[in-house]
Every structure is written in structure tokens, then in C-alpha cells.
Design a protein around this motif. Sequence first.
Motif, PDB file in Angstrom:
ATOM      1  N   SER A 197       0.801  -1.223   0.000  1.00 27.44           N
ATOM      2  CA  SER A 197       0.000   0.000   0.000  1.00 27.44           C
ATOM      3  C   SER A 197       0.836   1.276   0.000  1.00 27.44           C
ATOM      4  CB  SER A 197      -0.927   0.004   1.218  1.00 27.44           C
ATOM      5  OG  SER A 197      -0.176  -0.081   2.420  1.00 27.44           O
ATOM      6  N   ASP A 198       1.998   1.302   0.695  1.00 32.50           N
ATOM      7  CA  ASP A 198       2.827   2.511   0.793  1.00 32.50           C
ATOM      8  C   ASP A 198       4.293   2.070   0.828  1.00 32.50           C
ATOM      9  OD1 ASP A 198       4.030   4.918   1.282  1.00 32.50           O
ATOM     10  OD2 ASP A 198       2.695   5.516   2.920  1.00 32.50           O
ATOM     11  N   ALA A 199       4.875   1.898  -0.372  1.00 35.41           N
ATOM     12  CA  ALA A 199       6.220   1.332  -0.478  1.00 35.41           C
ATOM     13  C   ALA A 199       7.263   2.229   0.192  1.00 35.41           C
ATOM     14  CB  ALA A 199       6.581   1.103  -1.939  1.00 35.41           C
ATOM     15  N   LYS A 200       7.131   3.543   0.052  1.00 36.14           N
ATOM     16  CA  LYS A 200       8.126   4.442   0.646  1.00 36.14           C
ATOM     17  C   LYS A 200       8.089   4.366   2.167  1.00 36.14           C
ATOM     18  CE  LYS A 200       8.220   7.647  -3.267  1.00 36.14           C
ATOM     19  NZ  LYS A 200       7.995   9.035  -3.720  1.00 36.14           N
ATOM     20  N   LYS A 201       6.904   4.259   2.742  1.00 31.82           N
ATOM     21  CA  LYS A 201       6.791   4.112   4.183  1.00 31.82           C
ATOM     22  C   LYS A 201       7.400   2.785   4.632  1.00 31.82           C
ATOM     23  CE  LYS A 201       5.208   5.751   8.104  1.00 31.82           C
ATOM     24  NZ  LYS A 201       5.696   7.028   8.672  1.00 31.82           N
TER      25      LYS A 201
ATOM     26  N   GLY B 217      14.992  -4.999  -0.716  1.00 32.69           N
ATOM     27  CA  GLY B 217      15.174  -5.198  -2.152  1.00 32.69           C
ATOM     28  C   GLY B 217      13.854  -5.256  -2.897  1.00 32.69           C
ATOM     29  N   ILE B 218      12.835  -5.912  -2.286  1.00 32.94           N
ATOM     30  CA  ILE B 218      11.511  -5.984  -2.916  1.00 32.94           C
ATOM     31  C   ILE B 218      10.904  -4.593  -3.036  1.00 32.94           C
ATOM     32  CG2 ILE B 218       9.163  -6.852  -2.602  1.00 32.94           C
ATOM     33  CD1 ILE B 218      10.414  -9.315  -1.243  1.00 32.94           C
ATOM     34  N   ILE B 219      11.077  -3.772  -1.985  1.00 29.48           N
ATOM     35  CA  ILE B 219      10.521  -2.408  -2.025  1.00 29.48           C
ATOM     36  C   ILE B 219      11.193  -1.603  -3.129  1.00 29.48           C
ATOM     37  CG2 ILE B 219      10.272  -0.272  -0.721  1.00 29.48           C
ATOM     38  CD1 ILE B 219      10.240  -2.071   1.836  1.00 29.48           C
TER      39      ILE B 219
ATOM     40  N   SER C 125     -11.055  -9.516  -4.977  1.00 32.36           N
ATOM     41  CA  SER C 125     -11.573 -10.273  -3.830  1.00 32.36           C
ATOM     42  C   SER C 125     -10.622 -10.224  -2.638  1.00 32.36           C
ATOM     43  CB  SER C 125     -11.830 -11.730  -4.235  1.00 32.36           C
ATOM     44  OG  SER C 125     -10.609 -12.396  -4.521  1.00 32.36           O
ATOM     45  N   VAL C 126      -9.311 -10.128  -2.899  1.00 29.41           N
ATOM     46  CA  VAL C 126      -8.342 -10.066  -1.788  1.00 29.41           C
ATOM     47  C   VAL C 126      -7.766  -8.658  -1.619  1.00 29.41           C
ATOM     48  CG1 VAL C 126      -7.713 -12.485  -2.032  1.00 29.41           C
ATOM     49  CG2 VAL C 126      -6.441 -10.784  -3.318  1.00 29.41           C
ATOM     50  N   ARG C 127      -8.326  -7.674  -2.379  1.00 29.05           N
ATOM     51  CA  ARG C 127      -7.910  -6.268  -2.287  1.00 29.05           C
ATOM     52  C   ARG C 127      -6.412  -6.102  -2.539  1.00 29.05           C
ATOM     53  NH1 ARG C 127     -11.469  -4.050   2.917  1.00 29.05           N
ATOM     54  NH2 ARG C 127     -13.507  -4.544   2.038  1.00 29.05           N
ATOM     55  N   ASP C 128      -5.940  -6.738  -3.593  1.00 28.88           N
ATOM     56  CA  ASP C 128      -4.545  -6.642  -4.005  1.00 28.88           C
ATOM     57  C   ASP C 128      -4.416  -5.441  -4.947  1.00 28.88           C
ATOM     58  OD1 ASP C 128      -1.991  -6.898  -4.949  1.00 28.88           O
ATOM     59  OD2 ASP C 128      -2.128  -9.030  -5.406  1.00 28.88           O
ATOM     60  N   ILE C 129      -4.027  -4.275  -4.397  1.00 25.75           N
ATOM     61  CA  ILE C 129      -4.027  -3.027  -5.167  1.00 25.75           C
ATOM     62  C   ILE C 129      -3.029  -3.106  -6.318  1.00 25.75           C
ATOM     63  CG2 ILE C 129      -3.622  -0.544  -5.034  1.00 25.75           C
ATOM     64  CD1 ILE C 129      -4.433  -0.667  -2.111  1.00 25.75           C
ATOM     65  N   ARG C 130      -1.857  -3.672  -6.067  1.00 23.58           N
ATOM     66  CA  ARG C 130      -0.837  -3.741  -7.122  1.00 23.58           C
ATOM     67  C   ARG C 130      -1.330  -4.582  -8.302  1.00 23.58           C
ATOM     68  NH1 ARG C 130       4.127  -2.153  -7.205  1.00 23.58           N
ATOM     69  NH2 ARG C 130       4.024  -1.693  -4.970  1.00 23.58           N
TER      70      ARG C 130
ATOM     71  N   ILE D 108       0.658   3.856  -5.678  1.00 26.03           N
ATOM     72  CA  ILE D 108       1.552   2.900  -5.004  1.00 26.03           C
ATOM     73  C   ILE D 108       3.007   3.074  -5.435  1.00 26.03           C
ATOM     74  CG2 ILE D 108      -0.297   1.214  -4.778  1.00 26.03           C
ATOM     75  CD1 ILE D 108       0.831  -0.323  -7.113  1.00 26.03           C
ATOM     76  N   GLY D 109       3.282   3.998  -6.377  1.00 22.80           N
ATOM     77  CA  GLY D 109       4.656   4.277  -6.766  1.00 22.80           C
ATOM     78  C   GLY D 109       5.292   3.240  -7.657  1.00 22.80           C
ATOM     79  N   SER D 110       4.493   2.511  -8.453  1.00 26.22           N
ATOM     80  CA  SER D 110       5.030   1.487  -9.355  1.00 26.22           C
ATOM     81  C   SER D 110       5.387   2.149 -10.685  1.00 26.22           C
ATOM     82  CB  SER D 110       4.002   0.369  -9.558  1.00 26.22           C
ATOM     83  OG  SER D 110       4.526  -0.627 -10.391  1.00 26.22           O
ATOM     84  N   THR D 111       6.628   2.602 -10.807  1.00 28.54           N
ATOM     85  CA  THR D 111       7.016   3.440 -11.947  1.00 28.54           C
ATOM     86  C   THR D 111       7.006   2.667 -13.259  1.00 28.54           C
ATOM     87  OG1 THR D 111       8.437   4.644 -10.412  1.00 28.54           O
ATOM     88  CG2 THR D 111       8.751   5.067 -12.747  1.00 28.54           C
TER      89      THR D 111
END
Length: 719
Positions: free
Chosen positions: A44-48, A77-79, A222-227, A263-266
Motif C-alpha cells: 500500500s505505501d512502499a516508501k513508508k 530489495g523488494i521495495i 476479492s483479496v484487495r490486491d491493489i498492485r 503505489i509508486g510502481s514506476t
Amino acid sequence: MCSTDLSAQTSVADSLRTVLKAHPGKADEIGTAFFNLAAQHLSSDAKKALTYADEILLFQRNIKNQHLLSAAYRVKGIIHLNLSQFPEALSSLHKALEIDEKLKADFGMIGDLNTIGLVYMSQSKYPEALRYYLLALAKAEKINRELDVASTKANIGIVYTEMGDYEQAMQHYERSLTIFRNNNHYSGQTNTLTNIGIVYYKKKNIPEAIRYSRLALALADSVRDIRSQGRENGNLSAYYNELGQHDLALEHGLRAIAINKEIGSTKSLGLNEQNVSAAYLKKGNLKLAREHGLDALKIGMALNATDIKKEASLGLSEVYEALSKPDSALHYYKMFTVFSDSISNDNNRREVTRMGLKYEFDKTEAVYKQKQLLADEQLRQQQLELALSASQFQQGEQLRRLQEVQLQNEKLLNEEKQKQLIIAQNNEKIQAGKVNALSQQQQLDRLELKQLWLYGILALVVLFSVLVFLLNLYRLRRLKYKNEIQLQESEQNALKLKHQHQLSESELKAIRSQMNPHFIFNVLNSIESYIMDNDKKTASRLIQKFAALSRLILENSTKSLVTADKEWKALLLYTELEDIRYSNSFTYIFNVDEQLQLKTLFLPPMLIQPLIENAILHGLMTGGREHGHLSVSLKKTDTGVCITVKDNGAGFENTVNPARISGIKEKSMGLASIEDRIAMINKQYPGGKARFTIGRGEAGKGTTAEIHLPFFEGQSVLN
């Protein structure tokens, strides 16, 4: 996330820092708390999430649990990967891999290798990505981690997809999807369905690509996967562009841009910008097409993502050609050619093929070496057994000689014991003669005493038996009287329930008898309109479909519940009739939850049809709307099933009465009838599980109606 949540989490982080300063020995516990905060904000908030991961590394020297430290580097690394910061991602992941290798933590190494492969794949460096995926797969298969095998095979499938080997890609995807479904792993299912859709897209089978993409989007919702929601909206934008449905492409593309900005997914944002640019180009808005195309190319250059640069260059070439600027068009087309060659050159293909073959060879060689080691070990075991057998034989000989000596000693001891036994027996005989006379008198005395006790016990047993008989007789009479009363009460309750059920069923039949003429009247009006217009072919099709629909209605009219497959077929026939009636002026789709079996599910007949009728007549056919769409879905819920009818028409509160336009009936009984039937269902099945709602659709567009029903039992189907 609301401001209250953010302030609360900031307060938690401050508290953790304060505790760490006062108690450095609790570094592992505090590090675990920061890790949980990072994982909570990962999607939800990668920078945080990145700030929480960095917090752990600030006091890493105090951390004793090295597994926690490697996990912190891995999540960092994932972030960085999600933020498209590829060099930083590789740096953190290699540090995590170094720690896990020292710990010999196979599970951690699998995650590190897989994520490194993802970083290279995001940069279109497919041979490097495949190398790390194969290392991860070998470790996952070695320790038999089924979900890790599935995830890695799915990633390898992506590499084969990009290299154009669709058969290999589909084999990996199908194996992964089976494992994910067996383990109820929804995130893995979502990603694999997405990848299968991409294969169909590359094979130019766009309808199948859209079908798999929508399945993935439904799972993500259904699982609220925003990405995943952002990714699937972007994919659907590309697919609808390919079909020429540019309005839908633009709608999904803009939605994907909004989500990925949030979500910052460039990298995903770069692909979305190109899809939106293509949609604007086809709609003739060249200014916006150029702006979005340049944004896409800018992101691709910043990330050094070759696939984005390739698509953006080709798109800009087409835009400038439409703007009659041939020099610019040629410039960008040359860029497209360069980027295409860098992705799909023969060296990459040969390297991917070589690595795949090497992996299979290494796997076969490892199996052979393992078998050879096993054979050597068995040979050594046999040699040890032979040596042990020889030693045991020598020990047996020594034991046998010792047993012979012991046997001689025992023989001498037995002879001595026999002599002593004879002497003892003679002494016993003398004593026995003396005792025998005394014991006979004692036996006579004991016999007389036993007779007295026996007579007393017999008297007590007789008295007790009489009392037990009288008590049981009294209890039997009371139980018989109580059973007679309970039987009478149960008969009265059954009679009462039967009368109540008959009353409810009679009321429900009355409601259905109002709905059937109401439906038939509308269809006959449609047939009449085509006959009056002298459109005999369409009128004939309407009559044929209406005949099939009428037969279903007559079959179901005497039943309070029917199987869902018959009701679903009736709804499809009705929608086809209305579609023909309005000259195919709207589109529609019917979806059924894969968990439901229509032949064993039961639904009330003609309960859903009024909602579809209202959606078409009062929503899609009002105000001359274009691109009308109707969606009907049947899904499983925790308490039963949910039927949803959506349209993108005028809206629930803005409906214009189409009767004034088309001359069809002015009074609608559909919604009132549905509410009456819902009330009757709740009477027949207490608990209030059935309900009906209707209101505005998503974002205030159109109308959404839902009917929630319990699971009905098969024995209640017939009246």
C-alpha cells in the motif's frame, strides 16, 4: 490509510526507538516489530515500508538473529523493485543472499534468487533473470517446497513468453496454477492467470487474453490486491486497444495510471502511459497521444527498461506520422528497431535455451551421482555387515564354551538340591499328619458359619428384588404417560408448521402468477413491433427464442425452486430476446462462480428476470445512450449465493420512463414483486438470510442490484 492510522503507526515507531535506546538487548524483538510494519505497508505505501526496513539496518550490529537481518535486506530489495529502483534492489538482495548462504538457509536463498531474477526481468535482461530462476528452482525442488517451485516456474514462464517460446511458457504456467489452486494461494493464482492472458495476447487470441485477465482482476479485487488491480487494468487497456474498443481501453488505462501513481510502481506506470497514448491516437486526440507517449518513453529511459522504450518509440512513430511529421516518425521508428533487437536477438535466445538445457543436464547428473553414492554406501554397509558377522561368530563360540561350563555347575547344584528336597518332603509329611487332625475340626466350624451367612444373604436378595420390581413398575408407568404427552405435542407442532408452510406457499404462488403474465406481455409486444415493421426474419427469431423461453417458464411455473442451470438458461434467452428487440444496441455478459455447480444449486424461478428487464428498459435504453453494457453474475458467499445485475445506464435515480418512448407498459411490477418474494422466502426459511438491494453503480454510474439468497435444499423443490 486515514491520518489517525498514520499518526498511530508513527507513535509506535517512536516508542520502539525509545525502547531500543533504553534496552539495546531487545534489538531482535524491536527489529521484528519494525519488520512487521514494513511488511504491512509493502503493497500500500512502499516508501513508508522502506523507512521501516532502514530502521532495522540502523542497529543491525545489535541484532543476534541473522535470519531477521537477511529478511530485512530481502524486503528492502523488494521495495526498491516495486519503486523501480533496480541498482538499489540488486545491492540489498545480494546482501540478503550473502547472509543466507552463510546460514545455509535454503528458504531465504530461494526468495533472494527469485527476487534478483525479477529485477533483471524488469530490465528485460532475460538470460540473467533465467540464470537466477534456475538456481532458485533447484533449491526449491531439493527441499520440496511446493509453493516456491510454483512461483519460480511461473517466473521462468515469463522469460519464455518474452522470448517467444509460448509452448514452454504455458507448460510452466499450467503447472504453477495447479499448485497454487491446490494450496488456495490467491496471489499466485492472480499472477499466473495474468501471465496466461499475456501469452494469448501475444498469440493474437485477444478474447481469451481478456477472459484470463478478468479472472485475475476478479481474484485481485476479492483479496484487495491493489498492485494486481493496477496491473490488470493496464493489461485490459492493451487488450481492448487491440480489439479496437478504445473507450474501454482508455477507461482501464487511466484507472491503471491512478493506481500505479498511488503505489509508486514506476515501470507499470510507463506501460500504462503507452496504452493510454495508443487509445488517444485511435480516437484522433493526437495532442494527448503525444503527451502520454513522451511520458512513457521518459519513464523507460529513466528505468533503462527496454520493453517500455521499445513500445513507446513505436507509438510515438505512429503519432508523428499522423501529425504529418515524417522526420520525427522515422527517428522514433529507428529507436524502436534498436530496442527490439536488444530484446529478441539470437544471442539471448541461444543463451536462454542453453541455460534451460544445462539445468536439465545438471538435474539428471545430480540424480546419477546420488544413485552412485547410494550404491557405494550400500557396498560399504555390506562390508561392515560381513565384518560384524565374523566378530559375532567368534563371540558366539566363546559364549558356547562358557555355557557348557555353566551347565556342568548347574548339574551338580541340581543333584544337591534333589537330596535336600527329599529330606524336606519327609519332614513335611510328619508335620502334615499333625496338622490334618486339627484342620478337619476347624473346617466343620467354618462350614456351619457359612450356612448362617448364606441364609441371611438370600433373605436380603429376595427383599431387594421385590423393591426393585416395584420401583421399575412405577418408572415405566411415568415414562409411558410422559411419552404420550410429548407425542401429542409433536403432532400439534407438525400440524401447525404444515399449515404455516401451506399458507406461505400459497402466497408465493400468487406472486409468481402475477409475474409470469407481466413478463409474457412484454415479449409479445416486442414480437408485435417487428411484425408491424415487416421484419419477418427478426420476428421469426424472436418467436423461436420466445418458444424456448416459454417452455422453460411452463416447466418451472409449478415449482417454488428450480435448478440454477434452467433458470440461468431462461435469463440468457430473455436477454437475447431483448438484445434482438433493440437491434443489438447493448452488450451483455453472464458470469458464474467456478465454485458453484448449477445443476445442484436451486433458485426461485423468475426472481432475477425483473432486474434484467429494468436494467435494459429503464437504464440502457433511456436517453439514447451508447456503449450500453449489462453484467449479470452469480457468486458464492459465506451464507449462500449473491446474484448481481449491473448496468452503465442512466442510473437508478435518473431513469426516464421508456414506456413513453416505445409504447410498452407504463406500470412496472418487477421490484415490488421481488421484495414480496424475498419477504416470503424469509418466512419459509427463518433467519433473514435473503435480502434485496438496489442503488447507484460504481462511481455513481448506472445501477447495481443485488439479491442474496440462502442455499436451498433439494427436497423443497416441488410444491
